[in-house]
Design an enzyme around this catalytic site. Structure first.
Site, short mmCIF file in Angstrom:
data_model
loop_
_atom_site.label_atom_id
_atom_site.label_comp_id
_atom_site.label_asym_id
_atom_site.label_seq_id
_atom_site.Cartn_x
_atom_site.Cartn_y
_atom_site.Cartn_z
N ASP A 84 0.79 -1.22 0.00
CA ASP A 84 0.00 0.00 0.00
C ASP A 84 0.83 1.28 0.00
OD1 ASP A 84 1.06 0.02 2.52
OD2 ASP A 84 -0.84 0.01 3.58
N ARG A 273 -4.18 5.11 6.13
CA ARG A 273 -4.52 4.78 4.75
C ARG A 273 -5.56 5.73 4.20
NH1 ARG A 273 -3.90 -0.61 2.88
NH2 ARG A 273 -5.47 0.05 1.37
N TYR A 286 0.56 -2.94 11.76
CA TYR A 286 1.50 -4.05 11.77
C TYR A 286 1.74 -4.38 13.23
CZ TYR A 286 2.68 -3.43 6.83
OH TYR A 286 2.65 -3.37 5.45
N PRO A 385 7.51 -6.10 4.91
CA PRO A 385 6.77 -4.97 4.34
C PRO A 385 6.94 -3.69 5.16
CG PRO A 385 5.29 -6.33 5.63
CD PRO A 385 6.64 -6.99 5.70
#
Lengths: 661, 661
Positions: A84, A273, A286, A385
């Site tokens: 993302d 986001r 996370y 990530p």
């Protein structure tokens, strides 16, 4: 207006359409598949961000559906979580293709990072009795000079949709879906011009295609990599993380900032986001799951995918649930609460084990040394990530490969039969970056999985240590500090004294690094422009000339140099080298007749006052009294730098990159 | 990343699509056409920029193809010349709809204007012996504060294509072409709810439709205007101009700048245009044709279209040719040469006579005083194209009408049966602007058609006089200085002492003027934003609260005011009023719990530090110690301003604009 005579020329239909990228000239014969076999010039396996981006680039450069095939085993584009994050450098590249707007306006811009650490006890007598967390600092997310000084987070599927929308303007076929690569081999005996043989399982059955080049963008499990016997190296750590995308309900103050949260109970990373159709905002968390896994040996996990021995896999998978990830996040964020806003507010979740692996080679040659099969993206490197690198490095693999491949196919390279010397630089350049990525990720992930200030044990980190890794890594993680090593396309010595300073992250010119954007004022019309807009990704090389203060002197160095550059341009095929010129003069009132005619001829709309808005000469480290000249590659990276009068060096460099007439 | 558990929620399909504008809530019953007759809520006649823009806006606000029909007599969208200039204010509005990107990047940005005048003889003995032209000065094209401090020129057909591409996302039908309006009337006896009757000639034959409202965007010849017996007033001058779009070959130094050229041999205006698919740039020339026409009487030219008596029309048309226009341009530009680059390099040309006419009324009511038929764009005002106003004023007519019409239809207005008081303001506001346009155009055109410094005759102007008209007109021609008069939606008194300064063109708040953009830093995430991005064109009202320096004081004026505003919001239908909040504090480290809860509840992502980047308080004329509060209408214009504590004034104003629960 009351008009009484009106005439129009019908060819103006084109005036209303969206602009298309100008394809590169083709000096080799136009490709036409002959015989009964299905043949292409390039086949791409996999339409994730790396494969799709490569197809978009090649289609824009001029490869039609006849020459180019991209297949993907999935029936539709991605709709679930996954990557993302877009780095500033990726945003610059997307901007150079006219593809950044939706991402910039609809994505979530991350400008700041907040660091949260265990709360220090107010009473010094009770040191070690840590309760909750507190904000240590807020720092800029991007600390280096960049056109877009922030990251953007947006659903990977949306990026793919944007790429595919653009692709369809150039490729009526688009991605061929539900088509799985089942076998790849090199068979020169069968057809030495199309030696790569791919077997594809399509809805209509199994078929075999031949191609000049095949690119494996087929992910961490890459069949292409395995078929070409390219080995992954690296290791898997014992850290397990959970990741969850959701709409949160929380009183945590920094939920809309990127956060690195270390508490006595574990670590969480918050990634804000984009806003979604409901008007709500997504958040990605996370979460370091408090469960330890033994590292696999290199052999056992050669595929580098699961990172977990099959025998123990099932039992351990069952331990990790959405509830356990959310519960752990809640533990770390105490005293703040955090939960899904509604029972169905969780979009996606997954668990993964951190590992860093990179392929020893990114390319397979045929017996004649021609680079036939390439791998890009996750097929060559897998990592955590956490630093938001995956999609970026993968797309930049394709960006690097794309123009070299088209130059080779279109016969624009000096050795236009094979084009191989240019194609050799793909592995040289991108393997270097992959190794740096893996090294950074290892350090960053381990530190992140450790505890900060939680006690006196030796494994504990200070916030300052963590911040240090974060900041020094910023050149890398922003994508703006990437530097390709010396190679055919990067000439790192021989320009001593031309450029002053070494602060390359702030823009000082450096072969192997990208040209930073500056704001400049155009001579012809006074328009304020971003200089990077004269370096669009159309596969062209550019000469960037910094004329000196003697520009108005008829036989000065500036005039001489520009005239010599004009001669150089005439030695190459038309339109494959463009000339961009800056001047350091205070006044803008001089007219075309006072400067070399070549300026208007080649650069009427690419000639700028380089000091009135930003001081480009200062940013780039060029002395206005002496000037300089640089070659910028089609991907925006500096190839070579020379004294203004040393145009011979420029010409020689270009002759190694491009064929002459 | 090596993932070993993966879950996803299928509702995320929406995450990948382009964003859609959020439609307005509808409090009236959903419209369904009953009976055998073809019925709509709104019919738009004409799909030029005014009609098409209106359809786009209404479709985005929530009118479906069932409610809304737009017809156009032409079989396809425009491909020829016509309008090409977009003002800074129009660019702001397009940006507020997410439609500016292609126009900004692909259009020609005009940042500067060059003035050229007869060359002064070097030898003072020979005054009057004028030879050629010389550049007098270069000034900024836009001299007032604006988000985009330049104009853009781009083919009108391309703007229409951009609008139509967006339209098709909301309207499967799009514009119904090859459909000509042949008759309009109001027939309340037949159906008082759908009293407007329109006869349409379609490819399938003649049909009759009924509608609640009809909008005539059918140009200077407007059948709607004539059918409703709305009279044009104004006059036609005796100046004839030619206009030509072409790719030029010239040594004139300012061909890429907007130029006002006065020579002893006549006048030319240069308008640089966009780059086209060939990589070349277009240029538009306006050329004063040296031929005189007698002004028509008002009666003879009542239709205000031809501006020329029919009897003399033909003969005079024949005199003007492309060659004569180009020859005259060449005369004026001497000693420079100018010619088409190739024989086929002329795109379009036309000749026209300057005239200024405006309709006495822009609306026709039925017998009950309900506003039924409107006219917008060229149907209400025609004028010279010289100041690049036409397309802009026309689109802004529609922009003004659109939200009032949808509020009325959706039952969001206080008198939601007819909504008429709100709809009355369309004529009040736009007629004022049309009159100003006509007055400015008259002055500007006459001066432009006159000669400068060419001799001692009294008609001759000085360059300074010309520049004066140009500069003072800039507030109007940029669109940024437009001020609507006092009316139901604009409250110009009663806020004395709240706002300091009168430099409205630089941003000081003023009811009736648009809210200028400023750069602000968001509290929640540190993102740098353009404040105008919180005022998108979605039909919503906004309260803009400038909290004061006491924001962190629990019972301070700021807290009290925000809490009262929260109460006001609860009195109106959900989502039709949004709250945007600025604070003047130096620090950004305070957290949500230190300020009123209502800030996070209503404005988590619309709450900004208003002084860290630009000083918004200073720009808008608000004292940070006292604060202020304003209502911004759906079209970005200030409705009213009040003291921070005087939220009653805000509530009362909103109750006149919107229905309560």
């Amino acid at each position: 207006m009351p008009v009484f005579v009106d005439f129009s020329n019908s060819s103006r239909d084109l005036r209303v359409l969206p602009s298309f990228a100008t394809p590169l000239p083709r000096l080799t014969p136009q490709f036409e598949a002959e015989g009964s076999e299905e043949k292409y010039e390039v086949v791409i396996a996999g339409a994730g961000p790396a494969g799709l981006f490569l197809e978009v680039l090649l289609a824009r450069y001029g490869l039609s559906d006849t020459s180019l095939l991209c297949i993907d085993s999935k029936p539709t584009a991605l709709k679930s979580g996954q990557a993302d994050g877009l780095q500033p450098r990726t945003l610059e590249v997307l901007k150079s293709l006219g593809l950044a707007e939706e991402i910039l306006t609809e994505g979530c811009q991350m400008w700041e990072v907040a660091f949260w650490n265990p709360k220090q006890a107010v009473n010094s007598h009770t040191t070690g009795d840590v309760q909750g967390i507190e904000r240590t600092s807020i720092v800029p997310d991007v600390a280096v000079a960049a056109r877009f000084p922030h990251e953007v987070t947006i659903h990977q599927g949306r990026i793919e949709r944007i790429l595919e929308d653009d692709l369809r303007r150039y490729s009526p076929r688009g991605v061929q879906r539900s088509s799985r690569l089942t076998k790849v081999s090199i068979d020169e005996a069968g057809d030495s011009e199309f030696p790569v043989v791919a077997e594809i399982e399509s809805p209509t059955g199994l078929r075999t295609v031949r191609t000049k080049h095949l690119v494996g963008a087929d992910g961490a499990h890459s069949l292409v990599r395995r078929s070409m016997d390219l080995k992954l190296h690296g290791e898997t750590s014992d850290f397990i993380w959970g990741v969850v995308d959701l709409i949160v309900d929380t009183d945590f103050p920094d939920i809309r900032r990127r956060c690195a949260i270390h508490s006595a109970r574990g670590s969480v990373m918050v990634i804000p986001r984009e806003r979604i159709a409901t008007g709500e905002y997504l958040t990605r968390l996370y979460v370091h799951v408090q469960e330890e896994v033994k590292p696999d040996s290199d052999t056992a996990a050669e595929e580098g995918v699961e990172g977990v021995k099959k025998s123990e896999g099932k039992a351990r998978r069952e331990k990790i649930t959405m509830e356990s990830i959310l519960a752990q996040a809640q533990e770390v964020l105490k005293p703040y609460y955090i939960k899904p806003r509604r029972p169905d507010a969780v979009d996606w979740w997954a668990a993964y084990q951190i590992g860093q692996r990179v392929s020893e080679h990114f390319v397979k040659q045929d017996s004649k040394g021609v680079n036939r099969v390439f791998i890009v993206g996750d097929a060559c490197h897998t990592h955590s990530p956490k630093a938001g690198q995956g999609m970026n490095v993968s797309m930049m693999d394709s960006y690097n490969l794309s123009w070299k491949l088209i130059h080779s196919l279109h016969g624009l390279t000096p050795a236009h039969k094979s084009g191989d010397k240019i194609l050799d630089t793909f592995e040289t350049e991108r393997q270097t970056i992959a190794q740096e990525l893996i090294a950074f990720d290892k350090e960053f992930s381990s530190m992140f999985s450790g505890k900060i200030g939680a006690g006196d044990d030796q494994e504990s980190l200070t916030h300052e240590q963590f911040l240090e890794v974060f900041s020094t890594g910023n050149g890398f993680t922003s994508g703006c500090g990437i530097e390709y090593p010396e190679n055919l396309l990067v000439e790192k010595s021989g320009y001593e004294g031309v450029v002053h300073g070494t602060d390359y992250l702030s823009g000082v010119l450096r072969p192997g690094r990208r040209l930073l954007n500056v704001r400049v004022k155009r001579h012809a019309d006074g328009v304020r422009r971003d200089l990077q807009d004269d370096f669009p990704s159309t596969g062209r090389f550019r000469i960037l000339a910094f004329t000196s203060t003697d520009l108005l002197t008829t036989s000065g160095i500036s005039a001489t140099s520009i005239n010599q550059i004009s001669t150089i341009l005439s030695q190459f095929p038309a339109s494959i080298i463009e000339l961009v010129i800056l001047h350091p003069l205070e006044s803008n009132t001089f007219v075309w007749t006072e400067i070399p005619e070549a300026v208007k001829t080649h650069s009427e709309m690419r000639f700028y006052n380089g000091t009135e808005l930003e001081d480009a000469y200062k940013v780039y480290g060029v002395d206005p009294k002496k000037g300089a000249v640089a070659v910028v590659r089609p991907d925006g990276y500096i190839g070579t730098i020379a004294e203004l009068k040393d145009t011979e060096r420029i010409g020689e460099f270009l002759k190694r990159c491009l064929r002459t007439l």
